[in-house]
Motif scaffolding. Structure first.
Motif, PDB file in Angstrom:
ATOM      1  N   LEU A  30       9.760   3.875  -5.174  1.00 21.58           N
ATOM      2  CA  LEU A  30       9.306   3.224  -3.953  1.00 21.58           C
ATOM      3  C   LEU A  30       9.599   4.024  -2.683  1.00 21.58           C
ATOM      4  O   LEU A  30       8.750   4.133  -1.799  1.00 21.58           O
ATOM      5  CB  LEU A  30       9.950   1.839  -3.853  1.00 21.58           C
ATOM      6  N   SER A  31      10.794   4.623  -2.601  1.00 24.17           N
ATOM      7  CA  SER A  31      11.127   5.294  -1.344  1.00 24.17           C
ATOM      8  C   SER A  31      10.294   6.568  -1.193  1.00 24.17           C
ATOM      9  O   SER A  31       9.878   6.921  -0.097  1.00 24.17           O
ATOM     10  CB  SER A  31      12.622   5.594  -1.272  1.00 24.17           C
ATOM     11  N   SER A  34       6.918   5.484  -0.111  1.00 26.17           N
ATOM     12  CA  SER A  34       6.976   5.087   1.291  1.00 26.17           C
ATOM     13  C   SER A  34       6.922   6.326   2.181  1.00 26.17           C
ATOM     14  O   SER A  34       6.232   6.352   3.201  1.00 26.17           O
ATOM     15  CB  SER A  34       8.256   4.293   1.527  1.00 26.17           C
ATOM     16  N   LEU A  70       3.136  -4.348  -2.751  1.00 26.79           N
ATOM     17  CA  LEU A  70       3.685  -4.909  -1.516  1.00 26.79           C
ATOM     18  C   LEU A  70       3.902  -3.816  -0.484  1.00 26.79           C
ATOM     19  O   LEU A  70       3.586  -3.985   0.700  1.00 26.79           O
ATOM     20  CB  LEU A  70       5.001  -5.633  -1.809  1.00 26.79           C
ATOM     21  N   LEU A  71       4.432  -2.679  -0.948  1.00 26.95           N
ATOM     22  CA  LEU A  71       4.646  -1.553  -0.037  1.00 26.95           C
ATOM     23  C   LEU A  71       3.324  -1.140   0.609  1.00 26.95           C
ATOM     24  O   LEU A  71       3.245  -0.940   1.825  1.00 26.95           O
ATOM     25  CB  LEU A  71       5.252  -0.372  -0.801  1.00 26.95           C
ATOM     26  N   ASP A  74       2.177  -3.876   3.068  1.00 27.88           N
ATOM     27  CA  ASP A  74       3.102  -3.944   4.192  1.00 27.88           C
ATOM     28  C   ASP A  74       2.886  -2.764   5.128  1.00 27.88           C
ATOM     29  O   ASP A  74       2.862  -2.914   6.350  1.00 27.88           O
ATOM     30  CB  ASP A  74       4.537  -3.958   3.653  1.00 27.88           C
ATOM     31  N   THR A 109       5.514 -13.823   2.372  1.00 28.43           N
ATOM     32  CA  THR A 109       6.679 -12.950   2.260  1.00 28.43           C
ATOM     33  C   THR A 109       7.206 -12.528   3.617  1.00 28.43           C
ATOM     34  O   THR A 109       8.164 -11.766   3.694  1.00 28.43           O
ATOM     35  CB  THR A 109       6.351 -11.680   1.457  1.00 28.43           C
ATOM     36  N   ALA A 110       6.573 -13.018   4.701  1.00 31.00           N
ATOM     37  CA  ALA A 110       7.022 -12.639   6.037  1.00 31.00           C
ATOM     38  C   ALA A 110       8.503 -12.956   6.180  1.00 31.00           C
ATOM     39  O   ALA A 110       8.975 -13.988   5.717  1.00 31.00           O
ATOM     40  CB  ALA A 110       6.221 -13.394   7.086  1.00 31.00           C
ATOM     41  N   VAL A 111       9.218 -12.029   6.798  1.00 30.97           N
ATOM     42  CA  VAL A 111      10.669 -12.156   6.864  1.00 30.97           C
ATOM     43  C   VAL A 111      11.080 -13.019   8.052  1.00 30.97           C
ATOM     44  O   VAL A 111      10.707 -12.726   9.185  1.00 30.97           O
ATOM     45  CB  VAL A 111      11.324 -10.764   6.965  1.00 30.97           C
TER      46      VAL A 111
ATOM     47  N   PRO B 126      13.185   1.028   0.232  1.00 30.31           N
ATOM     48  CA  PRO B 126      13.462   1.231   1.661  1.00 30.31           C
ATOM     49  C   PRO B 126      13.986  -0.059   2.299  1.00 30.31           C
ATOM     50  O   PRO B 126      13.514  -1.152   1.974  1.00 30.31           O
ATOM     51  CB  PRO B 126      12.091   1.589   2.237  1.00 30.31           C
ATOM     52  N   HIS B 128      13.663  -1.509   5.077  1.00 31.14           N
ATOM     53  CA  HIS B 128      12.776  -2.420   5.804  1.00 31.14           C
ATOM     54  C   HIS B 128      11.932  -3.259   4.849  1.00 31.14           C
ATOM     55  O   HIS B 128      11.471  -4.335   5.195  1.00 31.14           O
ATOM     56  CB  HIS B 128      11.881  -1.640   6.774  1.00 31.14           C
ATOM     57  N   LEU B 129      11.750  -2.750   3.630  1.00 31.16           N
ATOM     58  CA  LEU B 129      10.889  -3.467   2.690  1.00 31.16           C
ATOM     59  C   LEU B 129      11.664  -4.473   1.838  1.00 31.16           C
ATOM     60  O   LEU B 129      11.085  -5.400   1.283  1.00 31.16           O
ATOM     61  CB  LEU B 129      10.173  -2.459   1.779  1.00 31.16           C
ATOM     62  N   PRO B 131      13.850  -7.099   2.333  1.00 32.31           N
ATOM     63  CA  PRO B 131      13.725  -8.555   2.513  1.00 32.31           C
ATOM     64  C   PRO B 131      12.349  -9.058   2.119  1.00 32.31           C
ATOM     65  O   PRO B 131      12.204 -10.137   1.535  1.00 32.31           O
ATOM     66  CB  PRO B 131      13.955  -8.756   4.004  1.00 32.31           C
ATOM     67  N   ARG B 132      11.335  -8.257   2.406  1.00 33.92           N
ATOM     68  CA  ARG B 132       9.977  -8.649   2.073  1.00 33.92           C
ATOM     69  C   ARG B 132       9.773  -8.693   0.559  1.00 33.92           C
ATOM     70  O   ARG B 132       9.122  -9.586   0.032  1.00 33.92           O
ATOM     71  CB  ARG B 132       9.026  -7.620   2.708  1.00 33.92           C
TER      72      ARG B 132
END
Lengths: 381, 275
Positions: A30-31, A34, A70-71, A74, A109-111, B126, B128-129, B131-132
């Protein structure tokens, strides 16, 4: 790096900006994904000046999971795009379903913003209020327990004899070895330390006075009570707390029994009855330790030690020491039981309450001892 | 010997995600499993049933690597759970999720913290991701994102199970294990949970193995039912196939449902859907 290994790139078809995905899009990478998607020199960075992709092409995609989807959504949303309006092109049916699953839940999923912790003054106030509530609860529980004890005194048949004896065994008999060991060692140390001072003045024999008075009146009651606060107070809290969690206490109540009578009274009685006996064990062990040390380092034979003991130790010191211990026991037992019964619904609170019991028990014992010291001072005892 | 319906199972399916062979388990003199075989293929949704003491939960624990069988091999995602080196086991443990019966949520963390724990430990998501992603797991398990701020002790039984499911789903597992997912839930919540599992199986491609006693779950979503009894697999097949097996326990088990008058059979609808 070869094209095949890129996980995303951008081009334009028919005036539409298209984001192409390639390779495996997985949680484990994921990172890196990103970074490739929005890091320095990434396609989104390059394109951000004019347009955000409105379509995604998945023809080169080999795998995608919900985290990676999701990434993607987002990142596009952060760049100013609308995930809901995004067109998916040439996706494998399974991949498309996963992206759709995530897209359908994207808004959910909004924080939310986390509640901010209280400021320092607020925390201080809350801690004070909590402490007040705790002590007030102790007072109430104390009253209720005394009432139950009085009822048992009026009608002794109500006493759970079996439970009482089980507790006497656990609280009393099983504690003898540790109590004897600790007080014996304290006696040894006391005799040694006093001996070092007394020898300078050739007053070896007065070590007996010091040890006898100190041990029986202060140290033995205090140390034994401290041990019991850690040993039995904690055990009461853990036992009753676990019973509360497994709804045993509710079961006792629904069977028409009184939880305080079944659980609290035997424990309080057991500790109140055994603590003086354990203090007696502590006195004997402590004096034995001192006697051994005096014989070895101060040339005071056990016979001389005993002779001096009779002269030096007035019975009132001994009785004051013994007399304080049931009061200590009452407080330790009540704190232990109340903290056990006030365990809330989760296992964590058993740990918190058990810790709290030990701390409160030890503080209560020392506080009571100080109060006794002042009272006996005033009474010239 | 009881007749079984495991006639034409492939000898060693290459796509077997779970492969249990010849497992023997004894507790003292009592033999719980006596040379038990079980294969689950990728993408299946399998329910494990059996009477009390038939060793369903024990088998689950043996597959997960929590309890060592006395004999036999257990392969999960190709890893021999009782002989593989620790590094391989650690890698495999990240590829399955387990939902325990009582949830087994960490009581010192809030729900979001529970779900975030495996993500923090095993991935480099990451910041920032994160919590989502936690919220996505919660919504996948049918909870709203606000539940994340609650402590496990504040949750109802159904919410606890969903939170536990969200944690089990955290690392994108390929296989999901569940121990009595609908026990203690009211029928409405239980049916919603069934649909949730069917969705995870269908749309996310998860292989699901669950121990259950819930006949409605069996008849509505289970593609395959495995019945344990007498230390072996007593029956294995679709609901209809298992119900046809001549065995006193199986017959009385399904008869307990037939005694409900006018009970609709969701199994038929599910079969029609699946076709």
């Amino acid at each position: 790096m070869a094209d095949a290994q890129r996980s995303c790139w951008i081009d334009e078809h028919d005036g539409q900006v298209v984001l192409h995905l390639g390779g495996a899009w997985r949680l484990s990478g994921l990172s890196e994904l990103s970074r490739q998607l929005c890091g320095p020199g990434a396609p989104l960075q390059a394109v951000a000046s004019h347009a955000v992709p409105t379509a995604v092409d998945g023809s080169q995609l080999t795998a995608i999971d919900t985290a990676a989807a999701l990434l993607l959504l987002d990142t596009l949303a952060e760049a100013g795009g609308d995930p809901q309006a995004l067109t998916l092109r040439h996706f494998d049916a399974r991949h498309e379903r996963i992206v759709e699953v995530v897209r359908g839940r994207f808004a959910g999923t909004a924080v939310q913003r986390r509640r901010r912790p209280l400021p320092l003054l607020g925390q201080l106030g809350k801690a004070t209020a909590d402490l007040g509530a705790l002590l007030l609860g102790h007072v109430e529980f104390f009253g209720r327990t005394l009432f139950e004890l009085a009822q048992v005194a009026v009608r002794p048949t109500r006493l759970r004899v079996h439970e009482l004896f089980a507790q006497l065994g656990q609280v009393g008999v099983n504690a003898i070895p540790v109590v004897a060991l600790v007080t014996f060692l304290i006696g040894v140390v006391m005799a040694y330390m006093l001996g070092l001072q007394a020898e300078k003045y050739g007053a070896n024999i007065f070590v007996v006075d010091g040890v006898a008075l100190g041990m029986t009146r202060e140290f033995s009651p205090l140390i034994v009570a401290t041990i019991m606060a850690g040993r039995s107070g904690a055990a009461f809290t853990a036992q009753l707390g676990t019973m509360k969690l497994t709804e045993e206490i509710d079961a006792i109540r629904t069977l028409g029994l009184s939880a305080p009578q079944v659980l609290v009274v035997p424990r309080v009685l057991a500790l109140v009855l055994t603590l003086p006996l354990l203090v007696f064990v502590g006195n004997v062990a402590g004096l034995a330790g001192a006697m051994l040390m005096s014989d070895l380092t101060l040339d005071i034979t056990p016979a001389t030690f005993m002779e001096r003991l009779h002269v030096a130790l007035a019975p009132r010191h001994y009785l004051i020491g013994l007399g304080k211990s049931p009061v200590f026991a009452l407080f330790i037992a009540i704190i232990g039981c109340r903290m056990g019964l006030s365990v809330s619904r989760d296992t964590r609170s058993i740990g918190i309450n058990t810790t709290s019991t030990v701390v409160q028990g030890i503080v209560a014992v020392i506080l009571l001892d100080a109060i006794f010291a002042v009272i006996f001072q005033e009474l010239n005892l | 010997m009881s007749p079984t319906v495991e006639a034409e199972r492939p000898p060693a399916a290459a796509d077997a995600v779970i492969d249990v062979r010849g497992v023997v388990t004894r507790f003292g003199t009592q033999t719980v499993h006596d040379g038990l075989d079980l294969q689950v293929r990728r993408g299946e949704l399998v329910a494990l049933i059996g009477g009390s003491g038939s060793g369903k939960s024990v088998l689950l624990r043996e597959i997960l690597g929590l309890q060592r069988p006395d004999a036999g091999t257990v392969r999960l995602l190709g890893t021999d759970m009782w002989n593989a080196p620790e590094a391989e086991l650690a890698a495999t443990r990240r590829r399955f999720g387990m939902m325990f019966q009582e949830g087994a949520l960490f009581s010192s963390l809030d729900v979001a913290g529970n779900v975030a724990t495996p993500l923090r430990e095993h991935t480099d998501t990451p910041a920032h991701l994160l919590p989502r992603l936690v919220n996505l797991r919660l919504t996948l398990a049918g909870l709203s994102a606000e539940v994340g701020a609650k402590m496990p002790a504040q949750l109802s039984g159904g919410m606890k199970k969903r939170a536990a499911l969200a944690r089990a789903l955290a690392l994108e597992p390929e296989v999901l294990f569940l121990d009595e997912p609908t026990s203690g839930l009211d029928p409405i919540t239980a049916r919603a949970f069934d649909q949730l599992l069917a969705f995870l199986n269908r749309d996310l491609g998860l292989t699901v193995l669950m121990v259950t006693h819930d006949l409605d779950t069996l008849l509505s979503i289970a593609q395959r039912i495995v019945v344990l009894g007498g230390g072996k697999v007593l029956a294995d097949g679709t609901a209809a196939e298992v119900m046809a097996v001549q065995d006193p326990w199986i017959e009385s088990y399904f008869a307990s449902r037939r005694t409900v008058p006018h009970a609709a059979d969701p199994g038929r609808e599910a079969q029609a859907d699946g076709a």
